[in-house]
Design an enzyme around this catalytic site. Sequence first.
Site, PDB file in Angstrom:
ATOM      1  CB  SER A 267      -0.964  -0.058   1.192  1.00 38.36           C
ATOM      2  OG  SER A 267      -2.059   0.779   1.003  1.00 38.36           O
ATOM      3  CD  GLU A 395      -5.172  -4.636  -3.797  1.00 41.19           C
ATOM      4  OE1 GLU A 395      -5.412  -4.117  -2.690  1.00 41.19           O
ATOM      5  OE2 GLU A 395      -4.081  -5.153  -4.087  1.00 41.19           O
ATOM      6  CG  HIS A 499      -5.665  -2.561   0.270  1.00 40.19           C
ATOM      7  ND1 HIS A 499      -4.871  -2.437  -0.842  1.00 40.19           N
ATOM      8  CD2 HIS A 499      -5.133  -1.723   1.203  1.00 40.19           C
ATOM      9  CE1 HIS A 499      -3.908  -1.560  -0.606  1.00 40.19           C
ATOM     10  NE2 HIS A 499      -4.044  -1.118   0.636  1.00 40.19           N
TER      11      HIS A 499
END
Length: 597
Positions: A267, A395, A499
Amino acid sequence: MKVYDHAFLPIFIFDFILFCVGTTFNEELNWEKPLGHMSTGRVVRDVPDGSKVDLREKGAASVDAWHFECLAQAPKTEGPKVHTRYGAMQGLLTDMVYIFYGIPYADPPVGGLRWKPPSPVTSWKGLYDATFPRAACMQSCVGLCTTKVSEDCLYLNIFVPLDVDFSKPPVKPLPVMVWIHGGDFVAGSASNSLYDGRFISNFTHTVVVSVEYRLGAFGFLVSGQDPKSAAVGNYGILDQQAALLWIQQNIAVFGGNPNNVTIFGESAGAQSVSLHLMMQSSQPLFRQAVVQSMPFTIPLKNRREALWLGKEFAKVANCSINDIACLLCLSPQAVLTAQKIAGSNMVNPFHLLEMFQTWGPFIDGVLIKEQSITAFQKGDWQKEKPVLFGTTSEEGVVFIYGVFTYPVSELECVFYVTAIFKQHALKILQEYLPLYKDADMRTMMSQIVTDYVFLCPSRKSARDSAQMGSAVWMYIFDHVASDLRVWDGLAFCFEHVCHGAEVPFLFDSGPVANFTLSPAEKLLAGSILCYWGTFARGANPSSPVAQSAFCRQQSPVRWPRYTAENDWLMMNLTLSSHAQTSPRDHICDFWDKLGIY
Protein backbone atom coordinates in the site's frame (compact mmCIF):
# COMPACT_ATOMS: atom_id res chain seq x y z
CA MET A 1 -24.40 13.00 0.19
CA LYS A 2 -21.53 14.57 -1.72
CA VAL A 3 -18.44 12.69 -2.73
CA TYR A 4 -16.16 15.22 -1.05
CA ASP A 5 -17.91 14.67 2.28
CA HIS A 6 -15.72 11.58 2.60
CA ALA A 7 -12.41 13.37 2.08
CA PHE A 8 -11.38 12.68 5.66
CA LEU A 9 -11.43 8.91 5.01
CA PRO A 10 -8.06 7.65 3.74
CA ILE A 11 -7.96 5.18 0.90
CA PHE A 12 -5.99 2.87 3.08
CA ILE A 13 -8.67 2.37 5.72
CA PHE A 14 -7.64 -1.24 5.81
CA ASP A 15 -4.01 -0.40 6.64
CA PHE A 16 -5.23 1.83 9.46
CA ILE A 17 -7.42 -0.95 10.83
CA LEU A 18 -4.57 -3.45 10.60
CA PHE A 19 -2.52 -0.95 12.56
CA CYS A 20 -5.25 -0.79 15.20
CA VAL A 21 -5.58 -4.57 15.72
CA GLY A 22 -2.69 -5.48 16.69
CA THR A 23 24.50 -4.34 -7.77
CA THR A 24 27.88 -4.25 -5.47
CA PHE A 25 28.84 -0.94 -3.95
CA ASN A 26 32.56 -0.29 -3.70
CA GLU A 27 32.70 3.27 -2.43
CA GLU A 28 32.14 4.23 1.19
CA LEU A 29 28.65 5.55 1.77
CA ASN A 30 28.20 8.58 4.01
CA TRP A 31 25.54 11.02 5.15
CA GLU A 32 26.40 13.59 2.53
CA LYS A 33 26.49 11.21 -0.43
CA PRO A 34 24.04 10.17 -1.75
CA LEU A 35 21.76 12.01 0.69
CA GLY A 36 22.44 15.65 -0.06
CA HIS A 37 19.32 16.69 1.85
CA MET A 38 20.61 15.60 5.27
CA SER A 39 20.46 18.05 8.15
CA THR A 40 23.70 18.62 10.04
CA GLY A 41 22.02 19.16 13.43
CA ARG A 42 23.04 17.01 16.40
CA VAL A 43 21.23 15.80 19.47
CA VAL A 44 23.43 14.29 22.19
CA ARG A 45 22.52 10.75 23.15
CA ASP A 46 24.25 9.47 26.29
CA VAL A 47 23.26 5.95 27.26
CA PRO A 48 24.28 4.56 30.66
CA ASP A 49 25.12 0.88 30.79
CA GLY A 50 22.07 -1.32 31.13
CA SER A 51 19.59 1.55 31.07
CA LYS A 52 16.52 1.63 28.91
CA VAL A 53 16.62 4.55 26.55
CA ASP A 54 13.48 6.42 25.60
CA LEU A 55 14.14 9.80 24.02
CA ARG A 56 10.47 10.63 23.51
CA GLU A 57 9.84 14.34 23.67
CA LYS A 58 8.02 15.42 26.81
CA GLY A 59 4.40 16.16 26.11
CA ALA A 60 4.10 13.88 23.09
CA ALA A 61 0.71 12.22 22.87
CA SER A 62 0.68 8.63 24.01
CA VAL A 63 -1.60 5.78 24.91
CA ASP A 64 -0.38 3.12 27.34
CA ALA A 65 -0.40 -0.66 26.94
CA TRP A 66 1.57 -0.61 23.70
CA HIS A 67 3.52 -3.74 22.90
CA PHE A 68 3.71 -6.63 20.51
CA GLU A 69 0.95 -9.01 21.44
CA CYS A 70 3.07 -11.95 20.43
CA LEU A 71 6.24 -10.54 21.98
CA ALA A 72 4.51 -10.35 25.35
CA GLN A 73 4.16 -14.14 25.28
CA ALA A 74 7.68 -14.86 24.04
CA PRO A 75 10.45 -15.97 26.41
CA LYS A 76 12.97 -13.20 27.00
CA THR A 77 16.63 -14.04 27.38
CA GLU A 78 19.67 -11.82 27.37
CA GLY A 79 20.66 -11.47 23.76
CA PRO A 80 23.86 -10.75 21.88
CA LYS A 81 25.89 -7.56 21.98
CA VAL A 82 26.96 -5.90 18.74
CA HIS A 83 29.09 -2.86 17.98
CA THR A 84 27.77 -0.50 15.31
CA ARG A 85 29.69 2.55 14.15
CA TYR A 86 27.56 4.62 16.55
CA GLY A 87 27.94 2.50 19.67
CA ALA A 88 27.32 -0.86 21.31
CA MET A 89 23.90 -2.37 21.86
CA GLN A 90 22.33 -5.45 23.32
CA GLY A 91 19.48 -7.31 21.71
CA LEU A 92 16.97 -9.96 22.66
CA LEU A 93 17.07 -13.73 22.24
CA THR A 94 13.76 -15.40 21.33
CA ASP A 95 12.84 -18.92 20.30
CA MET A 96 13.01 -17.99 16.59
CA VAL A 97 15.55 -15.21 16.07
CA TYR A 98 17.65 -12.53 17.71
CA ILE A 99 15.85 -9.19 17.84
CA PHE A 100 17.25 -5.69 18.12
CA TYR A 101 14.38 -3.30 18.77
CA GLY A 102 14.29 0.47 18.58
CA ILE A 103 17.68 1.17 17.01
CA PRO A 104 18.05 4.91 16.26
CA TYR A 105 19.02 5.55 12.65
CA ALA A 106 18.81 9.35 12.90
CA ASP A 107 18.65 11.93 15.65
CA PRO A 108 15.19 12.77 17.05
CA PRO A 109 13.42 15.23 14.70
CA VAL A 110 12.18 17.38 17.58
CA GLY A 111 12.28 21.06 18.45
CA GLY A 112 14.02 22.99 15.68
CA LEU A 113 14.55 19.73 13.76
CA ARG A 114 10.79 19.05 13.43
CA TRP A 115 10.56 19.99 9.74
CA LYS A 116 14.13 19.27 8.76
CA PRO A 117 15.71 16.37 6.90
CA PRO A 118 16.87 13.57 9.20
CA SER A 119 20.18 14.26 10.95
CA PRO A 120 22.90 11.59 11.27
CA VAL A 121 22.45 9.69 14.49
CA THR A 122 24.72 10.86 17.31
CA SER A 123 26.99 8.22 18.80
CA TRP A 124 26.17 7.11 22.31
CA LYS A 125 28.20 6.02 25.31
CA GLY A 126 27.62 2.79 27.13
CA LEU A 127 25.39 -0.10 26.11
CA TYR A 128 22.17 0.74 24.28
CA ASP A 129 19.19 -1.37 25.30
CA ALA A 130 17.66 -2.77 22.09
CA THR A 131 15.31 -5.23 23.79
CA PHE A 132 12.04 -3.29 23.48
CA PRO A 133 10.27 -1.34 20.70
CA ARG A 134 10.18 2.46 20.78
CA ALA A 135 7.26 4.75 20.04
CA ALA A 136 5.50 4.92 16.69
CA CYS A 137 5.58 8.20 14.77
CA MET A 138 2.93 10.81 15.62
CA GLN A 139 -0.54 9.91 14.35
CA SER A 140 -4.16 10.06 15.35
CA CYS A 141 -5.55 6.86 16.75
CA VAL A 142 -9.17 5.74 16.70
CA GLY A 143 -11.08 2.81 18.09
CA LEU A 144 -8.99 0.33 20.06
CA CYS A 145 -5.53 1.52 19.07
CA THR A 146 -3.13 1.18 21.97
CA THR A 147 0.21 2.53 20.91
CA LYS A 148 2.64 5.09 22.20
CA VAL A 149 3.39 7.80 19.68
CA SER A 150 6.08 10.45 19.66
CA GLU A 151 7.89 12.88 17.41
CA ASP A 152 11.04 11.05 18.48
CA CYS A 153 10.40 7.99 16.34
CA LEU A 154 13.22 7.47 13.83
CA TYR A 155 14.02 3.92 14.85
CA LEU A 156 14.23 0.54 13.17
CA ASN A 157 13.96 -3.09 14.27
CA ILE A 158 16.27 -5.90 13.14
CA PHE A 159 15.52 -9.64 13.19
CA VAL A 160 18.48 -12.02 12.78
CA PRO A 161 18.52 -15.84 12.37
CA LEU A 162 19.83 -17.74 15.38
CA ASP A 163 22.77 -19.33 13.58
CA VAL A 164 24.49 -15.96 13.09
CA ASP A 165 27.65 -15.79 15.22
CA PHE A 166 28.15 -12.20 16.37
CA SER A 167 31.64 -12.93 17.70
CA LYS A 168 33.20 -13.07 14.26
CA PRO A 169 32.59 -11.74 10.74
CA PRO A 170 30.05 -13.83 8.83
CA VAL A 171 31.51 -16.30 6.36
CA LYS A 172 28.52 -15.79 4.08
CA PRO A 173 26.52 -12.63 4.84
CA LEU A 174 22.77 -13.09 4.65
CA PRO A 175 20.33 -11.30 2.33
CA VAL A 176 18.58 -8.32 3.91
CA MET A 177 14.85 -7.61 3.60
CA VAL A 178 13.64 -4.12 4.57
CA TRP A 179 9.91 -3.70 5.27
CA ILE A 180 8.25 -0.29 4.74
CA HIS A 181 4.82 -0.26 6.38
CA GLY A 182 1.64 1.16 4.85
CA GLY A 183 -1.08 3.32 6.35
CA ASP A 184 -1.84 6.11 3.86
CA PHE A 185 1.24 8.02 5.09
CA VAL A 186 -0.74 9.05 8.18
CA ALA A 187 -0.78 5.84 10.26
CA GLY A 188 1.05 2.61 10.92
CA SER A 189 4.19 1.47 12.66
CA ALA A 190 7.16 -0.81 12.08
CA SER A 191 6.46 -2.25 15.53
CA ASN A 192 2.88 -3.20 14.76
CA SER A 193 2.42 -6.81 15.85
CA LEU A 194 1.04 -7.56 12.39
CA TYR A 195 4.57 -6.97 11.04
CA ASP A 196 6.50 -9.12 13.51
CA GLY A 197 9.60 -10.01 11.48
CA ARG A 198 10.59 -13.09 13.47
CA PHE A 199 8.83 -15.60 11.27
CA ILE A 200 10.09 -14.17 7.96
CA SER A 201 13.67 -14.00 9.22
CA ASN A 202 13.59 -17.54 10.59
CA PHE A 203 11.80 -19.07 7.62
CA THR A 204 13.71 -17.33 4.81
CA HIS A 205 17.05 -17.23 6.66
CA THR A 206 17.44 -13.51 6.00
CA VAL A 207 18.07 -10.44 8.11
CA VAL A 208 14.76 -8.56 8.29
CA VAL A 209 14.54 -4.84 9.06
CA SER A 210 11.38 -2.78 9.69
CA VAL A 211 11.50 1.01 9.60
CA GLU A 212 9.60 3.88 11.22
CA TYR A 213 9.26 7.16 9.29
CA ARG A 214 7.49 10.48 9.90
CA LEU A 215 3.82 10.56 8.96
CA GLY A 216 1.11 13.09 8.10
CA ALA A 217 2.00 16.76 8.50
CA PHE A 218 5.12 15.83 10.48
CA GLY A 219 6.49 14.02 7.45
CA PHE A 220 4.94 15.86 4.51
CA LEU A 221 3.96 19.45 5.34
CA VAL A 222 4.88 22.03 2.68
CA SER A 223 4.86 25.69 3.74
CA GLY A 224 7.39 27.09 1.26
CA GLN A 225 10.43 26.35 -0.89
CA ASP A 226 13.32 27.61 1.26
CA PRO A 227 14.40 24.81 3.62
CA LYS A 228 15.94 27.38 5.97
CA SER A 229 12.66 29.15 6.62
CA ALA A 230 9.91 26.72 5.68
CA ALA A 231 8.78 23.12 5.71
CA VAL A 232 9.53 21.73 2.27
CA GLY A 233 7.92 18.28 2.58
CA ASN A 234 8.90 14.72 1.72
CA TYR A 235 10.61 14.24 5.09
CA GLY A 236 9.05 10.81 5.51
CA ILE A 237 10.71 9.62 2.31
CA LEU A 238 14.04 11.14 3.39
CA ASP A 239 13.65 9.26 6.69
CA GLN A 240 13.35 6.01 4.75
CA GLN A 241 16.46 6.91 2.77
CA ALA A 242 18.34 7.62 5.98
CA ALA A 243 17.31 4.21 7.34
CA LEU A 244 18.48 2.51 4.14
CA LEU A 245 21.81 4.31 4.41
CA TRP A 246 22.16 3.28 8.06
CA ILE A 247 21.57 -0.30 6.93
CA GLN A 248 24.33 0.01 4.34
CA GLN A 249 26.73 1.24 7.01
CA ASN A 250 25.85 -1.14 9.84
CA ILE A 251 24.00 -4.25 8.72
CA ALA A 252 27.17 -6.30 8.30
CA VAL A 253 27.65 -6.51 12.08
CA PHE A 254 24.21 -8.16 12.26
CA GLY A 255 25.25 -10.76 9.69
CA GLY A 256 23.57 -9.01 6.76
CA ASN A 257 24.91 -8.34 3.29
CA PRO A 258 24.70 -4.61 2.42
CA ASN A 259 25.17 -5.55 -1.24
CA ASN A 260 21.99 -7.62 -1.26
CA VAL A 261 19.14 -5.55 0.16
CA THR A 262 15.52 -6.05 -0.89
CA ILE A 263 12.98 -3.38 -0.03
CA PHE A 264 9.34 -4.46 0.17
CA GLY A 265 6.14 -2.75 1.22
CA GLU A 266 2.38 -2.84 0.89
CA SER A 267 0.00 0.00 0.00
CA ALA A 268 1.65 3.28 1.08
CA GLY A 269 4.72 1.13 1.72
CA ALA A 270 4.54 0.03 -1.93
CA GLN A 271 4.28 3.68 -2.99
CA SER A 272 7.42 4.33 -0.98
CA VAL A 273 9.19 1.41 -2.66
CA SER A 274 8.21 2.72 -6.10
CA LEU A 275 9.57 6.17 -5.23
CA HIS A 276 12.93 4.73 -4.18
CA LEU A 277 13.03 2.89 -7.50
CA MET A 278 12.55 6.28 -9.19
CA MET A 279 14.93 8.36 -7.03
CA GLN A 280 18.53 8.38 -8.18
CA SER A 281 19.76 9.17 -4.67
CA SER A 282 18.29 5.84 -3.47
CA GLN A 283 19.94 3.84 -6.26
CA PRO A 284 22.93 2.48 -4.27
CA LEU A 285 20.87 1.61 -1.21
CA PHE A 286 19.12 -1.59 -2.37
CA ARG A 287 19.26 -4.27 -5.03
CA GLN A 288 15.68 -5.39 -5.73
CA ALA A 289 12.13 -4.58 -4.70
CA VAL A 290 8.67 -6.02 -4.02
CA VAL A 291 5.69 -3.74 -4.74
CA GLN A 292 2.55 -5.05 -3.00
CA SER A 293 -0.84 -3.45 -3.76
CA MET A 294 0.52 -0.26 -5.22
CA PRO A 295 -2.25 2.34 -5.89
CA PHE A 296 -0.60 3.62 -9.05
CA THR A 297 -3.39 5.98 -10.10
CA ILE A 298 -3.73 7.86 -6.82
CA PRO A 299 -1.90 11.03 -7.87
CA LEU A 300 0.90 12.69 -5.94
CA LYS A 301 0.31 16.40 -5.41
CA ASN A 302 2.28 18.95 -7.36
CA ARG A 303 3.99 21.82 -5.55
CA ARG A 304 1.05 24.19 -5.90
CA GLU A 305 -1.37 21.65 -4.45
CA ALA A 306 0.98 20.73 -1.60
CA LEU A 307 1.46 24.39 -0.73
CA TRP A 308 -2.31 24.96 -0.78
CA LEU A 309 -2.70 22.18 1.78
CA GLY A 310 0.10 23.74 3.83
CA LYS A 311 -1.72 27.09 3.85
CA GLU A 312 -4.90 25.39 5.05
CA PHE A 313 -2.88 23.69 7.77
CA ALA A 314 -1.32 26.97 8.93
CA LYS A 315 -4.72 28.70 8.90
CA VAL A 316 -6.25 26.04 11.13
CA ALA A 317 -3.22 26.22 13.44
CA ASN A 318 -3.57 30.03 13.73
CA CYS A 319 -0.14 30.57 12.20
CA SER A 320 1.02 32.43 9.14
CA ILE A 321 2.23 30.13 6.40
CA ASN A 322 5.46 32.16 6.39
CA ASP A 323 5.96 31.95 10.16
CA ILE A 324 8.00 28.80 10.68
CA ALA A 325 8.63 29.78 14.32
CA CYS A 326 4.89 29.68 15.01
CA LEU A 327 4.57 26.31 13.30
CA LEU A 328 7.50 24.88 15.27
CA CYS A 329 5.90 26.01 18.53
CA LEU A 330 2.76 23.96 17.90
CA SER A 331 2.30 21.05 20.27
CA PRO A 332 2.26 17.59 18.67
CA GLN A 333 -1.48 17.33 19.33
CA ALA A 334 -2.08 20.73 17.73
CA VAL A 335 -0.25 19.53 14.62
CA LEU A 336 -2.44 16.42 14.48
CA THR A 337 -5.60 18.49 14.89
CA ALA A 338 -4.62 20.92 12.14
CA GLN A 339 -3.59 17.97 9.96
CA LYS A 340 -7.02 16.37 10.28
CA ILE A 341 -9.06 19.53 9.70
CA ALA A 342 -6.93 20.81 6.81
CA GLY A 343 -6.94 17.37 5.24
CA SER A 344 -10.74 17.30 5.16
CA ASN A 345 -10.78 20.01 2.47
CA MET A 346 -10.47 19.10 -1.19
CA VAL A 347 -7.30 20.63 -2.63
CA ASN A 348 -8.18 20.12 -6.29
CA PRO A 349 -11.86 19.47 -7.16
CA PHE A 350 -10.76 18.16 -10.57
CA HIS A 351 -8.72 15.39 -8.90
CA LEU A 352 -11.36 13.62 -6.84
CA LEU A 353 -9.13 10.60 -6.26
CA GLU A 354 -6.96 12.92 -4.21
CA MET A 355 -9.49 12.52 -1.41
CA PHE A 356 -8.09 9.05 -0.86
CA GLN A 357 -4.62 10.36 0.10
CA THR A 358 -4.50 13.84 1.57
CA TRP A 359 -1.04 13.73 3.16
CA GLY A 360 1.95 12.09 1.56
CA PRO A 361 4.83 12.62 -0.87
CA PHE A 362 4.60 15.37 -3.47
CA ILE A 363 6.41 16.07 -6.74
CA ASP A 364 9.11 18.53 -5.64
CA GLY A 365 11.08 18.40 -8.90
CA VAL A 366 14.28 17.32 -7.15
CA LEU A 367 13.74 14.23 -5.05
CA ILE A 368 10.52 13.19 -6.81
CA LYS A 369 10.19 14.37 -10.40
CA GLU A 370 7.03 12.73 -11.72
CA GLN A 371 4.12 10.40 -10.98
CA SER A 372 5.10 6.78 -10.36
CA ILE A 373 2.89 5.46 -13.17
CA THR A 374 4.52 7.90 -15.60
CA ALA A 375 8.02 6.94 -14.50
CA PHE A 376 7.39 3.24 -15.02
CA GLN A 377 5.76 3.78 -18.41
CA LYS A 378 8.68 5.96 -19.60
CA GLY A 379 11.41 3.89 -18.02
CA ASP A 380 12.48 6.67 -15.64
CA TRP A 381 13.45 4.26 -12.88
CA GLN A 382 16.25 1.87 -11.97
CA LYS A 383 15.36 -0.67 -14.64
CA GLU A 384 18.33 -2.91 -13.85
CA LYS A 385 16.69 -3.94 -10.57
CA PRO A 386 14.39 -6.99 -10.42
CA VAL A 387 10.86 -6.24 -9.20
CA LEU A 388 7.86 -8.26 -8.01
CA PHE A 389 4.54 -6.53 -8.68
CA GLY A 390 1.32 -7.80 -7.15
CA THR A 391 -2.22 -7.07 -5.98
CA THR A 392 -5.05 -8.86 -4.23
CA SER A 393 -8.04 -9.90 -6.30
CA GLU A 394 -10.50 -7.56 -4.56
CA GLU A 395 -8.50 -4.48 -3.57
CA GLY A 396 -11.42 -2.08 -3.92
CA VAL A 397 -13.89 -3.76 -1.57
CA VAL A 398 -12.58 -2.29 1.67
CA PHE A 399 -12.49 1.24 0.30
CA ILE A 400 -15.93 1.36 -1.31
CA TYR A 401 -17.71 -0.43 1.54
CA GLY A 402 -15.73 1.59 4.07
CA VAL A 403 -16.88 4.89 2.53
CA PHE A 404 -20.36 3.86 1.39
CA THR A 405 -21.93 2.17 4.39
CA TYR A 406 -25.32 1.95 2.69
CA PRO A 407 -26.41 0.47 -0.69
CA VAL A 408 -25.59 2.66 -3.69
CA SER A 409 -28.21 2.99 -6.43
CA GLU A 410 -27.44 2.91 -10.13
CA LEU A 411 -28.14 6.64 -10.38
CA GLU A 412 -25.71 7.43 -7.55
CA CYS A 413 -23.14 5.13 -9.10
CA VAL A 414 -23.39 6.97 -12.43
CA PHE A 415 -22.91 10.26 -10.59
CA TYR A 416 -19.74 9.11 -8.81
CA VAL A 417 -18.22 7.52 -11.91
CA THR A 418 -18.92 10.69 -13.91
CA ALA A 419 -17.48 12.91 -11.17
CA ILE A 420 -14.22 10.97 -11.14
CA PHE A 421 -13.76 10.02 -14.80
CA LYS A 422 -15.60 12.91 -16.49
CA GLN A 423 -15.49 12.58 -20.31
CA HIS A 424 -14.44 8.92 -20.04
CA ALA A 425 -17.38 7.99 -17.82
CA LEU A 426 -19.71 6.84 -20.61
CA LYS A 427 -17.21 4.29 -21.96
CA ILE A 428 -16.51 3.02 -18.46
CA LEU A 429 -20.20 2.65 -17.65
CA GLN A 430 -20.80 0.86 -20.96
CA GLU A 431 -17.99 -1.56 -20.07
CA TYR A 432 -19.11 -2.33 -16.50
CA LEU A 433 -22.88 -1.77 -16.16
CA PRO A 434 -23.95 -4.77 -18.28
CA LEU A 435 -22.02 -7.06 -15.91
CA TYR A 436 -23.74 -5.96 -12.69
CA LYS A 437 -27.48 -6.38 -12.18
CA ASP A 438 -27.76 -5.98 -8.38
CA ALA A 439 -29.64 -3.03 -6.97
CA ASP A 440 -26.61 -2.25 -4.79
CA MET A 441 -23.87 -0.97 -7.13
CA ARG A 442 -21.08 -1.09 -4.56
CA THR A 443 -19.90 -4.37 -6.05
CA MET A 444 -19.34 -2.70 -9.41
CA MET A 445 -17.70 0.33 -7.85
CA SER A 446 -15.37 -1.95 -5.89
CA GLN A 447 -14.32 -3.70 -9.08
CA ILE A 448 -13.65 -0.38 -10.82
CA VAL A 449 -11.37 0.65 -7.94
CA THR A 450 -9.60 -2.72 -8.06
CA ASP A 451 -9.06 -2.48 -11.82
CA TYR A 452 -8.30 1.22 -12.25
CA VAL A 453 -6.33 1.99 -9.09
CA PHE A 454 -4.44 -1.26 -8.53
CA LEU A 455 -4.52 -4.17 -10.98
CA CYS A 456 -4.42 -2.64 -14.43
CA PRO A 457 -1.85 0.13 -13.84
CA SER A 458 0.35 -2.48 -12.09
CA ARG A 459 0.02 -4.70 -15.15
CA LYS A 460 0.78 -1.74 -17.41
CA SER A 461 3.88 -0.84 -15.40
CA ALA A 462 5.07 -4.45 -15.36
CA ARG A 463 4.57 -4.86 -19.11
CA ASP A 464 6.27 -1.60 -19.99
CA SER A 465 9.18 -2.50 -17.72
CA ALA A 466 9.46 -6.01 -19.15
CA GLN A 467 9.49 -4.67 -22.68
CA MET A 468 12.40 -2.43 -21.69
CA GLY A 469 14.35 -5.48 -20.53
CA SER A 470 13.68 -5.37 -16.79
CA ALA A 471 13.32 -8.58 -14.78
CA VAL A 472 9.70 -8.48 -13.60
CA TRP A 473 7.37 -10.98 -11.95
CA MET A 474 3.66 -10.50 -11.26
CA TYR A 475 1.29 -12.11 -8.80
CA ILE A 476 -2.30 -11.86 -7.64
CA PHE A 477 -3.23 -12.97 -4.13
CA ASP A 478 -6.57 -14.74 -4.47
CA HIS A 479 -7.47 -16.50 -1.24
CA VAL A 480 -10.01 -15.75 1.49
CA ALA A 481 -8.83 -17.00 4.87
CA SER A 482 -11.07 -19.87 5.95
CA ASP A 483 -11.18 -18.76 9.60
CA LEU A 484 -11.43 -15.03 8.96
CA ARG A 485 -13.66 -13.38 11.52
CA VAL A 486 -15.08 -9.85 11.57
CA TRP A 487 -12.33 -7.22 11.66
CA ASP A 488 -13.53 -4.28 13.75
CA GLY A 489 -16.86 -4.17 11.96
CA LEU A 490 -15.55 -4.72 8.42
CA ALA A 491 -17.79 -7.72 7.94
CA PHE A 492 -17.66 -7.35 4.16
CA CYS A 493 -14.05 -8.63 4.28
CA PHE A 494 -15.44 -11.94 5.51
CA GLU A 495 -16.04 -13.15 1.96
CA HIS A 496 -13.56 -11.04 0.00
CA VAL A 497 -9.83 -10.93 -0.66
CA CYS A 498 -9.43 -7.41 0.66
CA HIS A 499 -6.59 -4.94 0.32
CA GLY A 500 -3.73 -6.22 2.49
CA ALA A 501 -5.11 -9.76 2.72
CA GLU A 502 -1.71 -11.27 1.93
CA VAL A 503 0.09 -9.52 4.79
CA PRO A 504 -0.93 -11.95 7.58
CA PHE A 505 0.27 -14.82 5.37
CA LEU A 506 3.58 -13.10 4.67
CA PHE A 507 4.25 -12.37 8.36
CA ASP A 508 2.43 -15.42 9.79
CA SER A 509 0.36 -12.97 11.82
CA GLY A 510 -3.06 -14.56 11.32
CA PRO A 511 -3.97 -14.55 15.03
CA VAL A 512 -3.12 -10.85 15.24
CA ALA A 513 -5.38 -10.22 12.23
CA ASN A 514 -8.08 -12.27 13.94
CA PHE A 515 -7.94 -15.56 12.11
CA THR A 516 -6.08 -18.84 12.40
CA LEU A 517 -4.23 -20.33 9.45
CA SER A 518 -5.40 -23.82 8.54
CA PRO A 519 -2.78 -26.45 7.60
CA ALA A 520 -3.43 -25.74 3.92
CA GLU A 521 -3.09 -22.02 4.53
CA LYS A 522 0.16 -22.63 6.40
CA LEU A 523 1.46 -24.22 3.22
CA LEU A 524 0.31 -21.18 1.24
CA ALA A 525 2.11 -18.90 3.69
CA GLY A 526 5.19 -21.09 3.35
CA SER A 527 5.05 -20.87 -0.44
CA ILE A 528 4.81 -17.08 -0.30
CA LEU A 529 7.82 -16.92 2.00
CA CYS A 530 9.74 -19.30 -0.26
CA TYR A 531 9.09 -17.00 -3.21
CA TRP A 532 9.95 -13.79 -1.32
CA GLY A 533 13.03 -15.34 0.32
CA THR A 534 14.36 -16.79 -2.92
CA PHE A 535 13.81 -13.47 -4.67
CA ALA A 536 15.73 -11.75 -1.84
CA ARG A 537 18.67 -13.97 -2.70
CA GLY A 538 18.74 -12.35 -6.11
CA ALA A 539 17.13 -15.12 -8.10
CA ASN A 540 13.94 -16.03 -9.92
CA PRO A 541 11.47 -16.38 -7.04
CA SER A 542 10.94 -20.06 -7.83
CA SER A 543 14.54 -20.95 -8.65
CA PRO A 544 15.32 -24.30 -6.98
CA VAL A 545 19.04 -23.48 -6.93
CA ALA A 546 18.58 -20.46 -4.66
CA GLN A 547 15.86 -21.95 -2.47
CA SER A 548 16.37 -23.17 1.06
CA ALA A 549 16.30 -26.91 1.71
CA PHE A 550 12.78 -26.62 3.09
CA CYS A 551 11.55 -24.78 0.00
CA ARG A 552 13.12 -27.38 -2.28
CA GLN A 553 11.26 -30.07 -0.34
CA GLN A 554 8.02 -28.14 -0.61
CA SER A 555 8.59 -27.65 -4.36
CA PRO A 556 6.57 -24.46 -4.84
CA VAL A 557 5.07 -24.03 -8.31
CA ARG A 558 7.37 -22.48 -10.91
CA TRP A 559 6.80 -18.72 -11.21
CA PRO A 560 7.66 -17.63 -14.77
CA ARG A 561 9.13 -14.23 -15.44
CA TYR A 562 6.51 -11.78 -16.72
CA THR A 563 7.18 -11.43 -20.45
CA ALA A 564 5.27 -11.61 -23.72
CA GLU A 565 7.26 -14.76 -24.53
CA ASN A 566 5.75 -16.38 -21.43
CA ASP A 567 2.25 -15.29 -22.49
CA TRP A 568 2.29 -12.70 -19.69
CA LEU A 569 1.81 -15.37 -17.04
CA MET A 570 1.33 -14.22 -13.44
CA MET A 571 1.34 -16.29 -10.25
CA ASN A 572 -2.05 -16.85 -8.64
CA LEU A 573 -1.27 -17.19 -4.93
CA THR A 574 -4.04 -19.32 -3.47
CA LEU A 575 -4.34 -22.75 -1.81
CA SER A 576 -3.41 -24.38 -5.11
CA SER A 577 -1.09 -21.69 -6.46
CA HIS A 578 -0.52 -21.74 -10.20
CA ALA A 579 0.77 -19.61 -13.06
CA GLN A 580 -1.90 -18.21 -15.34
CA THR A 581 -2.84 -15.34 -17.57
CA SER A 582 -4.92 -12.77 -15.74
CA PRO A 583 -8.66 -13.43 -16.07
CA ARG A 584 -9.08 -9.64 -16.28
CA ASP A 585 -6.64 -9.05 -19.12
CA HIS A 586 -9.49 -7.94 -21.37
CA ILE A 587 -10.57 -5.35 -18.80
CA CYS A 588 -7.01 -4.11 -18.39
CA ASP A 589 -6.74 -3.89 -22.20
CA PHE A 590 -9.77 -1.59 -22.02
CA TRP A 591 -8.15 0.66 -19.41
CA ASP A 592 -4.83 0.68 -21.26
CA LYS A 593 -6.54 1.84 -24.46
CA LEU A 594 -8.48 4.46 -22.55
CA GLY A 595 -5.11 5.98 -21.68
CA ILE A 596 -6.05 7.72 -18.43
CA TYR A 597 -3.53 6.26 -15.97
